[in-house]
Scaffold this motif. Structure first.
Motif, short mmCIF file in Angstrom:
data_model
loop_
_atom_site.label_atom_id
_atom_site.label_comp_id
_atom_site.label_asym_id
_atom_site.label_seq_id
_atom_site.Cartn_x
_atom_site.Cartn_y
_atom_site.Cartn_z
N GLU A 75 -27.37 19.40 88.35
CA GLU A 75 -26.99 20.07 87.11
C GLU A 75 -25.85 21.05 87.41
OE1 GLU A 75 -30.63 21.75 85.64
OE2 GLU A 75 -31.36 19.79 84.98
N ALA A 76 -25.35 21.70 86.40
CA ALA A 76 -24.23 22.63 86.57
C ALA A 76 -24.53 23.67 87.65
CB ALA A 76 -23.89 23.31 85.25
N SER A 77 -25.74 24.19 87.67
CA SER A 77 -26.09 25.21 88.68
C SER A 77 -26.01 24.63 90.09
CB SER A 77 -27.47 25.79 88.40
OG SER A 77 -28.46 24.77 88.44
N ASN A 78 -26.42 23.38 90.27
CA ASN A 78 -26.34 22.73 91.58
C ASN A 78 -24.88 22.55 92.01
OD1 ASN A 78 -28.82 21.01 90.05
ND2 ASN A 78 -29.33 22.06 91.95
N PHE A 79 -24.05 22.09 91.08
CA PHE A 79 -22.63 21.92 91.41
C PHE A 79 -22.00 23.26 91.75
CE2 PHE A 79 -22.95 17.87 88.93
CZ PHE A 79 -22.66 17.02 90.00
N SER A 80 -22.40 24.29 91.03
CA SER A 80 -21.88 25.63 91.31
C SER A 80 -22.20 26.05 92.73
CB SER A 80 -22.48 26.62 90.31
OG SER A 80 -22.08 27.92 90.61
N ILE A 81 -23.41 25.79 93.16
CA ILE A 81 -23.84 26.18 94.51
C ILE A 81 -23.05 25.45 95.59
CG2 ILE A 81 -25.77 25.99 96.15
CD1 ILE A 81 -27.61 26.63 93.69
N VAL A 82 -22.76 24.17 95.39
CA VAL A 82 -22.08 23.41 96.44
C VAL A 82 -20.55 23.48 96.36
CG1 VAL A 82 -24.01 21.85 96.84
CG2 VAL A 82 -22.24 21.19 95.22
N ILE A 83 -19.99 23.78 95.20
CA ILE A 83 -18.53 23.79 95.06
C ILE A 83 -17.95 25.20 95.20
CG2 ILE A 83 -16.61 23.35 93.46
CD1 ILE A 83 -17.82 20.80 94.65
N THR A 84 -18.61 26.21 94.67
CA THR A 84 -18.06 27.56 94.66
C THR A 84 -17.60 28.05 96.03
OG1 THR A 84 -19.28 28.12 92.66
CG2 THR A 84 -18.50 29.96 94.00
N PRO A 85 -18.38 27.88 97.10
CA PRO A 85 -17.90 28.37 98.41
C PRO A 85 -16.60 27.71 98.87
CG PRO A 85 -20.23 27.85 98.50
CD PRO A 85 -19.73 27.33 97.18
N ASN A 86 -16.25 26.59 98.28
CA ASN A 86 -15.03 25.89 98.65
C ASN A 86 -13.81 26.33 97.84
OD1 ASN A 86 -16.19 23.85 100.59
ND2 ASN A 86 -17.44 23.49 98.79
N PRO A 126 -0.67 29.43 87.13
CA PRO A 126 -0.87 28.22 86.32
C PRO A 126 -1.28 26.99 87.13
CG PRO A 126 1.19 29.31 85.73
CD PRO A 126 0.63 30.04 86.91
N GLU A 127 -0.73 26.84 88.33
CA GLU A 127 -1.09 25.69 89.16
C GLU A 127 -2.56 25.73 89.55
OE1 GLU A 127 1.30 27.94 90.10
OE2 GLU A 127 3.08 26.83 89.45
N HIS A 128 -3.05 26.90 89.87
CA HIS A 128 -4.46 27.05 90.23
C HIS A 128 -5.35 26.77 89.02
CE1 HIS A 128 -4.15 29.29 94.24
NE2 HIS A 128 -2.94 28.87 93.94
N LEU A 129 -4.93 27.26 87.86
CA LEU A 129 -5.69 27.01 86.63
C LEU A 129 -5.77 25.51 86.33
CD1 LEU A 129 -4.50 29.84 84.23
CD2 LEU A 129 -6.82 29.47 85.08
N ALA A 130 -4.67 24.80 86.52
CA ALA A 130 -4.66 23.36 86.24
C ALA A 130 -5.62 22.63 87.17
CB ALA A 130 -3.24 22.81 86.39
N VAL A 131 -5.62 22.99 88.44
CA VAL A 131 -6.52 22.36 89.41
C VAL A 131 -7.97 22.72 89.09
CG1 VAL A 131 -7.23 22.34 91.85
CG2 VAL A 131 -4.80 22.18 91.24
N LEU A 132 -8.22 23.98 88.80
CA LEU A 132 -9.57 24.42 88.46
C LEU A 132 -10.07 23.71 87.21
CD1 LEU A 132 -11.81 26.35 89.34
CD2 LEU A 132 -10.76 28.10 87.90
N ASP A 133 -9.20 23.58 86.21
CA ASP A 133 -9.57 22.88 84.99
C ASP A 133 -9.91 21.42 85.28
OD1 ASP A 133 -9.80 22.77 82.03
OD2 ASP A 133 -8.11 21.37 82.24
N HIS A 134 -9.10 20.76 86.10
CA HIS A 134 -9.36 19.36 86.46
C HIS A 134 -10.72 19.21 87.13
CE1 HIS A 134 -8.18 15.24 87.52
NE2 HIS A 134 -8.80 15.47 88.67
N ILE A 135 -11.00 20.11 88.05
CA ILE A 135 -12.29 20.06 88.77
C ILE A 135 -13.45 20.34 87.82
CG2 ILE A 135 -13.68 21.20 90.55
CD1 ILE A 135 -10.96 21.58 92.07
N MET A 136 -13.30 21.34 86.96
CA MET A 136 -14.38 21.69 86.04
C MET A 136 -14.67 20.57 85.04
SD MET A 136 -15.58 24.55 87.06
CE MET A 136 -15.08 24.30 88.74
#
Length: 166
Positions: free
Chosen positions: A139-150, A113-123
Motif C-alpha cells: 500500500e502507499a505506506s509500504n511504498f513510502s517506507i521503501v522509496i523515501t530513503p532513496n 522544476p526538474e526534481h518536481l517532474a521526476v518526483l511527480d513521475h515516480i508518485m
C-alpha cells in the motif's frame, strides 16, 4: 548510473527513469508481491546495471520486475543531488504531518522544476501500483517506507547534539 538522458530527449524525465518504470509495467510489477520490498538476486541486479550503463537499449536483459525495482531504487539513491536535497530535509520533516495539499504546495515552492517532474513521475507510477495492493501486498505506506530513503537524505553533517544521541 550515467545514462540519464538520451540525446534528443526534451522531457524533464530522464530517459532511464521512463525506461525503468515502463519495464516495471511490462514485467508485471503490479502482479508481483512485495515489489520494491523484496530484493532481487544481487549478482543479477549488478549484471543488469552493467548492461544499462553500457547501452540505453537494455530491455533484452530484463527478466523480472524485482530486478528493475532494485535498479530504480539504486538510480534514485545514487543521484549526485538527492531528488529531495538535504537542504530541505528539515522543512520536509516539519511539513510531513500537515495536510497533503500543504505538503505538495511546499514541495512546489522549494524544489527545482526538474526534481518536481521526476518526483511527480515516480508518485504517479507508485499510485498506479497502489491500485493493485491486494496482489502486491504493498500500500502507499509500504511504498513510502521503501522509496523515501532513496529520494531524501539528511545532511551528512550532524551537530554534536545529534551525534551524542547515538
Amino acid at each position: 548510473m550515467t545514462c540519464q538522458k538520451l540525446e534528443g530527449n526534451k522531457s524533464p524525465i530522464p530517459s532511464i527513469l521512463k525506461t525503468l518504470t515502463d519495464a516495471l509495467w511490462s514485467n508485471e510489477a503490479h502482479k508481483c508481491e512485495g515489489v520494491f520490498r523484496i530484493a532481487a538476486d544481487v549478482s543479477v541486479v549488478n549484471t543488469l546495471r552493467a548492461a544499462i550503463e553500457e547501452s540505453p537499449d537494455f530491455s533484452a536483459e530484463i527478466r523480472a520486475a524485482d530486478q528493475v525495482a532494485d535498479i530504480l531504487k539504486q538510480w534514485l539513491r545514487d543521484m549526485s543531488i538527492p531528488l529531495i536535497p538535504s537542504s530541505v530535509y528539515e522543512l520536509c520533516i516539519e511539513t510531513a504531518n500537515k495536510p497533503p495539499a500543504e505538503c505538495v504546495d511546499m514541495m512546489r515552492k522549494v524544489l527545482p522544476p526538474e526534481h518536481l517532474a521526476v518526483l511527480d513521475h515516480i508518485m504517479v507510477f507508485l499510485q498506479n501500483l497502489c491500485d493493485y495492493s491486494t496482489v502486491t501486498k504493498m500500500e502507499a505506506s509500504n511504498f513510502s517506507i521503501v522509496i523515501t530513503p532513496n529520494i531524501i537524505k539528511r545532511s551528512s553533517r550532524r551537530s554534536k547534539a545529534d551525534a551524542q544521541e547515538y
